[in-house]
Design a protein around this motif. Structure first.
Motif, short mmCIF file in Angstrom:
data_model
loop_
_atom_site.label_atom_id
_atom_site.label_comp_id
_atom_site.label_asym_id
_atom_site.label_seq_id
_atom_site.Cartn_x
_atom_site.Cartn_y
_atom_site.Cartn_z
N MET A 1 -33.04 86.54 62.62
CA MET A 1 -31.61 86.50 64.05
C MET A 1 -30.37 87.59 63.25
O MET A 1 -30.22 87.87 62.43
CB MET A 1 -30.53 84.85 64.14
CG MET A 1 -29.73 85.10 64.73
SD MET A 1 -29.36 83.23 65.27
CE MET A 1 -27.94 83.57 66.35
N THR A 2 -30.20 88.30 64.16
CA THR A 2 -29.22 89.38 63.29
C THR A 2 -27.79 89.27 63.92
O THR A 2 -27.40 88.18 64.81
CB THR A 2 -29.61 90.80 64.66
OG1 THR A 2 -30.58 90.39 64.42
CG2 THR A 2 -28.74 92.01 63.68
N ARG A 6 -27.22 81.06 62.26
CA ARG A 6 -28.01 79.45 63.00
C ARG A 6 -27.22 78.04 62.48
O ARG A 6 -26.75 78.17 61.94
CB ARG A 6 -29.57 79.39 62.86
CG ARG A 6 -29.90 79.38 64.20
CD ARG A 6 -31.60 78.96 63.71
NE ARG A 6 -32.59 80.32 63.91
CZ ARG A 6 -32.80 81.05 64.79
NH1 ARG A 6 -32.35 80.06 65.40
NH2 ARG A 6 -33.76 81.58 64.76
N GLU A 7 -26.65 77.61 63.60
CA GLU A 7 -25.50 76.42 63.63
C GLU A 7 -27.04 75.70 62.77
O GLU A 7 -27.87 75.62 62.64
CB GLU A 7 -25.09 76.00 64.67
CG GLU A 7 -24.73 75.03 64.50
CD GLU A 7 -24.11 74.16 65.87
OE1 GLU A 7 -23.64 72.82 65.94
OE2 GLU A 7 -24.42 74.65 67.12
N ASP A 8 -25.90 74.90 62.05
CA ASP A 8 -26.71 73.87 61.46
C ASP A 8 -26.94 72.61 61.90
O ASP A 8 -25.89 71.89 61.76
CB ASP A 8 -26.36 73.99 59.94
CG ASP A 8 -27.55 73.15 58.83
OD1 ASP A 8 -28.92 72.17 59.34
OD2 ASP A 8 -27.16 72.73 57.92
N LEU A 9 -28.18 71.87 62.04
CA LEU A 9 -27.95 70.62 63.22
C LEU A 9 -28.41 69.49 62.43
O LEU A 9 -28.32 68.29 62.42
CB LEU A 9 -28.82 71.20 64.38
CG LEU A 9 -28.40 71.96 65.40
CD1 LEU A 9 -29.25 72.29 66.48
CD2 LEU A 9 -27.19 71.62 66.12
N ARG A 30 -32.82 77.62 73.58
CA ARG A 30 -32.48 77.48 72.21
C ARG A 30 -32.97 77.03 70.84
O ARG A 30 -34.07 75.98 71.35
CB ARG A 30 -31.34 76.27 71.93
CG ARG A 30 -30.04 76.07 71.19
CD ARG A 30 -29.31 75.11 71.08
NE ARG A 30 -28.04 75.35 70.04
CZ ARG A 30 -27.35 74.44 69.38
NH1 ARG A 30 -26.91 73.22 70.94
NH2 ARG A 30 -26.47 74.01 68.70
N MET A 31 -33.14 77.22 70.04
CA MET A 31 -33.68 77.19 68.35
C MET A 31 -33.27 75.99 67.95
O MET A 31 -32.15 76.26 67.43
CB MET A 31 -33.71 77.95 68.18
CG MET A 31 -35.60 78.59 67.03
SD MET A 31 -36.90 77.95 67.51
CE MET A 31 -37.77 79.09 67.56
#
Length: 111
Positions: A1-2, A6-9, A30-31
């Motif tokens: 991801m540039t 990434r949001e930590d879920l 959405r990964m």
């Protein structure tokens, strides 16, 4: 991801159907988990959208969480509805078609 992390879920209670919103005229994704050993991705499909026939080197589990979809595996069609899942075998051509809006979770485990 540039550019952005990434949001930590982790350790969050997640409403499955809120993970990815419907978007007009497209497939959105959405990964949720991305590891060397596998991935979990949430998808939303607008009516008439789909994923063209392709193959993957690993088995994948497709679980429909909202609506229904037509899944083809080697040309054989299967209807999969909310609360149902189907295993997509490795190296077999498969495709996904949305006749109406639907959402799914795709889990791929790498060997």
């Amino acid at each position: 991801m540039t550019g952005t992390a990434r949001e930590d879920l982790k350790e969050k209670v997640l409403a499955v159907n809120d993970l990815v919103a419907y978007q007009t005229g497209t497939v959105a994704s959405r990964m949720i988990v991305f590891k060397k050993t596998g991935t979990i991705t949430a998808f939303s499909f607008d009516a008439g959208e789909g994923l063209p026939e392709h193959t993957a080197p690993f088995d994948a589990v497709l679980m429909v969480t909202d609506g229904a979809a037509e899944v083809q595996i080697e040309g054989t069609p299967y209807t999969v509805k909310a609360g149902e899942m189907i295993i997509l075998p490795a190296d077999k051509p498969h495709a996904v078609y949305a006749h109406g809006r639907f959402k799914m979770i795709l889990t791929m485990i790498r060997e």
